[in-house]
Design an enzyme around this catalytic site. Structure first.
Site, PDB file in Angstrom:
ATOM      1  N   LYS A  53      41.120  41.727  40.257  1.00 18.11           N
ATOM      2  CA  LYS A  53      40.397  40.684  41.004  1.00 18.11           C
ATOM      3  C   LYS A  53      41.306  39.478  41.268  1.00 18.11           C
ATOM      4  O   LYS A  53      41.328  38.922  42.366  1.00 18.11           O
ATOM      5  CB  LYS A  53      39.130  40.260  40.228  1.00 18.11           C
ATOM      6  CG  LYS A  53      38.076  41.361  40.223  1.00 18.11           C
ATOM      7  CD  LYS A  53      36.876  41.101  39.334  1.00 18.11           C
ATOM      8  CE  LYS A  53      36.042  42.389  39.285  1.00 18.11           C
ATOM      9  NZ  LYS A  53      34.756  42.262  38.579  1.00 18.11           N
ATOM     10  N   GLN A  97      32.759  38.196  33.837  1.00 19.96           N
ATOM     11  CA  GLN A  97      32.910  39.644  33.727  1.00 19.96           C
ATOM     12  C   GLN A  97      32.079  40.167  32.556  1.00 19.96           C
ATOM     13  O   GLN A  97      32.175  39.673  31.432  1.00 19.96           O
ATOM     14  CB  GLN A  97      34.407  39.983  33.543  1.00 19.96           C
ATOM     15  CG  GLN A  97      34.734  41.460  33.516  1.00 19.96           C
ATOM     16  CD  GLN A  97      34.655  42.146  34.876  1.00 19.96           C
ATOM     17  OE1 GLN A  97      34.661  41.513  35.936  1.00 19.96           O
ATOM     18  NE2 GLN A  97      34.569  43.453  34.861  1.00 19.96           N
ATOM     19  N   ASP A 120      28.392  37.486  41.973  1.00 16.12           N
ATOM     20  CA  ASP A 120      28.039  38.792  41.414  1.00 16.12           C
ATOM     21  C   ASP A 120      26.609  39.195  41.783  1.00 16.12           C
ATOM     22  O   ASP A 120      26.236  40.355  41.652  1.00 16.12           O
ATOM     23  CB  ASP A 120      28.160  38.753  39.879  1.00 16.12           C
ATOM     24  CG  ASP A 120      29.287  39.622  39.379  1.00 16.12           C
ATOM     25  OD1 ASP A 120      29.824  40.405  40.181  1.00 16.12           O
ATOM     26  OD2 ASP A 120      29.633  39.519  38.188  1.00 16.12           O
TER      27      ASP A 120
END
Ligand code: NAP
Ligand code: L37
Length: 280
Positions: A53, A97, A120
Site C-alpha cells: 500500500k 490494517q 476502508d
C-alpha cells in the site's frame, strides 16, 4: 475448455496509471491527496500488504504516512493517533490494517475514524450507507471484485451470484454490491447445508472463505465467472486461493488467479477511495 484468466495485476496497474494522472492534475493546482495507514503489531501478512500500500501511494504521487506501532500499543494511544489524523488537513484517508492484536477493541477503533476519511468503508455509517443505497466509501476488496467481473464484459443483471463467506469486510458488502448490479444473490457460510448444490447454480462465484483450495472444479457451473478472494499461504510457502485453480479453470468461463487477482485490486481501490475522499 480452459477458462480465460482475469488479470487483476494488469487491471490494477492500469487503474494506478489513471489515478497517477489525476493526482498530477490536482498537484498542479497545489493539492495533494494524503493517506495514513496504521499497522499495529507484527502480523507477517499485514506487513506485506501495508508495504504494498505504501509503495502504491508513492507511485501515484499521494502524500503517504505509515504508522508502524508496536504490539504493546494501548487502546488509548491508538485512539489518540486516529483523533490526530481525523483533524489533520493533509490526510484525506485513514486505514487501520486489520486484524488488530487481541487486546485492542477493533470496533471502537473503526468507529473512531471519521466517516469522511473512512477509505476502508468499515465504519458503521459507511456500511449503513451502502446498505440503504446512499453514496459512501465502499470497502476496497468487494469494490475490486465487482470491477474485475465488469472487466470481463459479463452482464450481472438477472444472473445468479453465489458469495461464499459473510464477513463484514468481504462477504456481506460484496453481496450488496452484486445486488445493486441486479444479480440474484445467495450468501453461503459455514452452516450452509449443501454448498455444492448452491454453487452448481451460480453464474458468478465469489469465494471469501479463508480455506486453501476449498472450492473444487466439480462445484463450478460450466462457463461461470469465478472470483477468488482467498489468500492462503501453504506450509511450503506457496500462495493459493480458496478455489482449486487447476480443476476450476477447466469448468469456469473466467477465473481470477491467486496471486495476481483480487489482491492487487484491493490496493488499487484503496487509492481510488483516497482520491474520492480527497475530492469530496
Ligand atoms: P473471515 O472473516 O474468516 O470469514 C470467512 C467466512 O467463510 C465466514 O463467513 C465463514 O462462515 C465462511 N466459512 C468458513 N468455513 C466455511 C465452510 N466450510 N463453508 C462455507 N463457508 C465457510 O474471512 P474474510 O476476512 O472474509 O477473508 C476471507 C479470505 O479472503 C481470507 O483468505 C482472507 O485472507 C482473504 N482476503 C483477501 C483480501 C484480498 O485483498 N484479496 C482481502 C481480505 C481478505 P461463518 O460466518 O458461518 O463462520
Ligand atoms: N483495506 N484491506 C483493507 N483493510 C484491512 O484492514 N486487512 C485489511 C485489508 N486486507 C488487505 O490488505 N488485503 C490484501 C491482500 C492481498 C494483497 C494486498 C492486500 C496483495 O497485494 N496480494 C498479492 C500478493 C501478496 C503476497 O505476495 O503475499 C496478490 O497478488 O494477491
Amino acid at each position: 475448455m480452459s477458462a480465460k484468466i482475469i488479470d487483476g495485476k494488469e487491471t490494477a496497474r492500469k487503474l494506478r496509471e489513471t489515478i497517477k494522472t489525476q493526482v498530477e492534475n490536482l498537484k498542479a493546482k497545489g493539492f495533494t491527496p494524503g493517506l495514513a495507514v496504521v499497522l499495529v503489531g507484527n502480523d507477517p501478512a499485514s506487513q506485506v500488504y501495508v508495504g504494498h500500500k505504501e509503495k502504491a501511494c508513492k507511485e501515484v504521487g499521494f502524500h503517504s504516512e505509515v504508522y508502524r506501532l508496536p504490539e504493546t500499543t494501548s487502546q488509548e494511544e491508538l485512539l489518540k493517533l486516529i483523533d490526530n489524523l481525523n483533524n489533520d488537513k493533509n490526510i484525506h484517508g485513514i486505514l487501520v490494517q486489520l486484524p488488530l492484536p487481541g487486546h485492542l477493541n477493533e470496533k471502537e477503533v473503526i468507529n473512531k475514524i471519521s466517516p469522511v476519511k473512512d477509505v476502508d468503508g468499515f465504519h458503521p455509517l459507511s456500511a449503513g450507507a451502502l446498505f440503504v443505497g446512499e453514496k459512501s466509501l465502499v470497502p476496497c476488496t468487494p469494490k475490486g471484485c465487482i470491477h474485475l467481473i465488469k472487466e470481463t464484459g459479463f452482464d450481472l443483471q438477472g444472473k445468479k451470484a453465489v458469495v461464499v463467506g459473510r464477513s463484514n469486510i468481504v462477504g456481506k458488502p460484496v453481496a450488496i454490491l452484486l445486488l445493486n448490479e441486479n444479480a440474484t444473490v445467495t450468501i453461503c457460510h459455514s452452516r450452509t447445508k449443501n454448498l455444492k448444490a448452491e454453487l452448481l447454480e451460480a453464474d458468478v462465484v465469489v469465494a471469501a472463505v479463508g480455506k486453501p483450495n476449498f472450492i473444487t472444479g466439480d462445484m463450478i457451473k460450466p462457463g461461470a465467472v469465478v472470483i477468488d478472494v482467498g489468500i492462503n499461504r501453504l506450509d511450503n510457502g506457496k500462495l493459493v486461493g480458496d478455489v482449486e485453480f487447476e480443476t476450476a479453470k477447466e469448468k469456469a468461463g473466467w477465473i481470477t488467479p491467486v496471486p495476481g487477482g483480487v489482491g492487487p485490486m484491493t490496493i488499487a481501490m484503496l487509492l481510488q477511495n483516497t482520491l474520492e475522499a480527497a475530492q469530496s
